[in-house]
Structures are given as C-alpha cells and as structure tokens.
Enzyme design. Structure first.
Site, PDB file in Angstrom:
ATOM      1  N   GLU A  36     -68.634  37.850 -46.802  1.00  0.00           N
ATOM      2  CA  GLU A  36     -67.511  37.409 -45.971  1.00  0.00           C
ATOM      3  C   GLU A  36     -67.986  36.596 -44.771  1.00  0.00           C
ATOM      4  OE1 GLU A  36     -64.512  37.325 -46.648  1.00  0.00           O
ATOM      5  OE2 GLU A  36     -64.452  38.628 -48.391  1.00  0.00           O
ATOM      6  N   TYR A 119     -59.730  38.426 -39.567  1.00  0.00           N
ATOM      7  CA  TYR A 119     -59.798  38.179 -41.002  1.00  0.00           C
ATOM      8  C   TYR A 119     -60.885  39.015 -41.680  1.00  0.00           C
ATOM      9  CZ  TYR A 119     -61.477  36.517 -45.349  1.00  0.00           C
ATOM     10  OH  TYR A 119     -61.926  36.515 -46.632  1.00  0.00           O
ATOM     11  N   ASP A 137     -56.343  34.520 -44.418  1.00  0.00           N
ATOM     12  CA  ASP A 137     -57.320  33.441 -44.228  1.00  0.00           C
ATOM     13  C   ASP A 137     -56.602  32.104 -44.397  1.00  0.00           C
ATOM     14  OD1 ASP A 137     -56.871  33.233 -46.941  1.00  0.00           O
ATOM     15  OD2 ASP A 137     -58.912  32.571 -47.334  1.00  0.00           O
ATOM     16  N   CYS A 190     -53.634  25.760 -54.968  1.00  0.00           N
ATOM     17  CA  CYS A 190     -52.843  25.320 -53.813  1.00  0.00           C
ATOM     18  C   CYS A 190     -53.801  24.845 -52.714  1.00  0.00           C
ATOM     19  CB  CYS A 190     -51.971  26.477 -53.321  1.00  0.00           C
ATOM     20  SG  CYS A 190     -50.672  25.993 -52.157  1.00  0.00           S
ATOM     21  N   CYS A 197     -50.155  21.377 -58.480  1.00  0.00           N
ATOM     22  CA  CYS A 197     -48.877  22.074 -58.651  1.00  0.00           C
ATOM     23  C   CYS A 197     -48.533  22.283 -60.130  1.00  0.00           C
ATOM     24  CB  CYS A 197     -47.762  21.319 -57.936  1.00  0.00           C
ATOM     25  SG  CYS A 197     -48.039  21.155 -56.145  1.00  0.00           S
ATOM     26  N   CYS A 200     -49.705  25.601 -61.167  1.00  0.00           N
ATOM     27  CA  CYS A 200     -49.382  26.708 -60.264  1.00  0.00           C
ATOM     28  C   CYS A 200     -48.376  27.676 -60.898  1.00  0.00           C
ATOM     29  CB  CYS A 200     -48.822  26.169 -58.951  1.00  0.00           C
ATOM     30  SG  CYS A 200     -48.433  27.478 -57.776  1.00  0.00           S
ATOM     31  N   CYS A 206     -41.616  27.414 -55.423  1.00  0.00           N
ATOM     32  CA  CYS A 206     -42.288  26.958 -54.203  1.00  0.00           C
ATOM     33  C   CYS A 206     -41.338  26.119 -53.349  1.00  0.00           C
ATOM     34  CB  CYS A 206     -43.528  26.135 -54.562  1.00  0.00           C
ATOM     35  SG  CYS A 206     -44.356  25.418 -53.122  1.00  0.00           S
TER      36      CYS A 206
END
Length: 288
Positions: A36, A119, A137, A190, A197, A200, A206
DNA sequence: GAGGCGTGGAC
DNA sequence: TGTCCAAGCCT
C-alpha cells in the site's frame, strides 16, 4: 443494504481481477502494508519487482527494522517519493518496538504509524484484517463521481459528502472485496483518461455516461511541471548516493546539477528530510 | 488547505 | 523534451 452497483461490480471483479501477489491468501499484513505504501501515486507495474525484492529481503518488520534507514532508501530504487522508504523503515521500527512485531489491526492504531494516512489505514485494516471501512482512493473517488454524481472527475480534495457516500455503499458482508472491486474497476476500466465504457459493468447505470460524458467543469486540474524543479534536482542527487557503494565526494553531487543555488537548496532539503547525511567534510551518504 | 514531494509510461 | 497522471501523506 444492497445497492444496484454491488452485483455488477462484484461479478465483474470476479472475472477480471488481476492476480497481484499482495492479494493472494498467503500475503501477510506486513506485505500488504508495504504494498500500500509503495502503490501511493505509483503504478502497479513499477511496484511489482520492488515489492518482491523487499519481501524476500525483509519478510517481517523486524528484518527491516534491523537495517539502517539508508538501506531502505537504496532498495527503494527509482519508485519515486523516497520519503516513503524512510517512513516504511520507521513503521518497521515502531511495529517491532511498540506492537511486538505485529502490524496493528485497527484503523486508529494504523493511523499512528508514519506515512499511514486515511486511505492506507482503511486499506490495510480492510485487506489485511477484513475490517469494514470506506476505502477512498483516487480510483474509487472517480468511479463514484461518474456513476453517482455524473461528473467526469471528483473534487481535488476528498469531501465529507464523498466520504459519506462511500460509507453508505459499504455492503454489510464482504466490505474488503467490495473495496478492492471498485478500485480495480477504476484502475482498469473507469480510468482518468479514455475510460473503457464499452467494457464497464455499470455503463447502463452510470450517471456521467447517461448525461453524455460532459467534460470536467470547474477549476483547472493542476498539471505539474517537473523539468528544472527542485524535485528533479533532489532526484538526481539522491540517485548518486543510492547508486554509490558508500559515501561520495560532494564533487560527484555537484556534477549532476549545474545551478549551484538550486543544488544546495535541494541537498539541504535531502539532509533535512533525513534522506542524506554529511558523514565528513564534503562527504555525503545515505542515512546510516 | 495549498503546495511540496519522484519517476516514467502513454498520448 | 510537452502534458497528464499513477492504491497519498505531511506541513
């Protein structure tokens, strides 16, 4: 509370998720924490080899804590933002000395560690310990901005409404999987530029797509210049220290940046940050 | 809260 | 040899 976005995104993730080593069942909390930190502002492909090296060399916080901080900086390589290496070393020492070598498991305890902000604390608590948190995030913020708010990009800084929205979407069961699924959707589909798209799973719902993908409206998004900045100069100087086996003469540092005023300022900055040390007259090294 | 902090790949 | 931006944090 089931939300219409849940099933499509979770199903998509089951099919399309990347097999990343820190997501495997055998990944330790320490390995997840290291990943991370390394992933902050840094692409996955660049993190992978460095993470593998670190895990082999320093499989536990104790192993890293035994080393001088300069070794963490040296083995950070060219990942960028090398203060993260210093903070990871400080994390290792704190975990060893204050947590009996175990990475803390709660958000609040993780937050006390250096370099761990909102985060990262939420991510480690979720992914290493299965806790339920809003993991917000840049990917998640973008997905929510588009699908829910109908805007191309989220605000520059995280807002309370964003946080509340993310919290309202946490499923009662499987919060960590939901978090990683939304992140993965933002990372692979995305995306900031040229979102895919057509691929997606929630394109039919959306708000941004349904509105005709209106362009970002509001203040310009700051584009950072780099060439000629103190940041570039610091990077050059630190690379000299990192690539040398031991202390280096100042002349070697002088050779990599022409502007003496800027060079001295950058070197002072590295010293102030603890990324470099003056070990003798005109002799500099990584921190010991 | 705005600005500083690395690096390199994709356009 | 330009712009954007990639799992943020700290002051």
């Amino acid at each position: 509370m089931a939300h219409p976005l849940h099933s499509p995104i979770l199903d998509w993730y089951a099919e399309h998720n990347r097999d990343l080593p820190w997501r495997r069942p055998e990944a330790t909390p320490w390995g997840i924490l290291v990943s991370e930190i390394m992933l902050q502002q840094t692409p996955v492909v660049r993190v992978l080899p460095i993470w593998e090296e670190w895990m082999t060399r320093w499989p536990t916080p104790e192993a890293l804590a035994k080393e001088p901080p300069g070794e963490a900086v040296r083995n950070w390589g060219r990942l960028g933002y090398p203060r993260r290496a210093l903070r990871l070393h400080a994390c290792a020492k704190a975990i060893t000395e204050s947590w009996h070598g175990e990475v803390p498991s709660t958000y609040d305890d993780l937050r006390t560690l250096p370099g761990i902000g909102d985060y990262t604390a939420a991510a480690v608590a979720s992914f290493a310990y299965g806790k339920s948190h809003a993991v917000l995030d840049t990917n998640v913020r973008r997905v929510l901005a588009r699908t829910i708010r109908g805007e191309e990009y989220p605000p520059k800084a995280t807002t309370t409404p964003e946080k509340r929205l993310a919290e309202s979407l946490i499923p009662p069961i499987g919060a960590p999987r939901w978090a990683v699924a939304v992140m993965e959707l933002g990372a692979l589909v995305c995306t900031a530029r040229s979102p895919r798209c057509a691929d997606c799973p929630v394109s039919s719902r959306c708000a941004w797509l349904l509105a005709g993908k209106p362009a970002h409206d509001g203040p310009e998004r700051k584009g950072q210049t780099y060439a000629g900045t103190d940041r570039q100069c610091r990077g050059r100087l630190l690379a000299v220290l990192r690539d040398a086996p031991g202390p280096v003469e100042k002349a070697l540092l002088d050779a990599v940046w022409a502007d003496a005023v800027q060079r001295e300022r950058a070197l002072d900055g590295l010293l102030a940050d603890g990324l470099a040390e003056l070990v003798d007259d005109d002799l500099y090294a990584l921190p010991g």
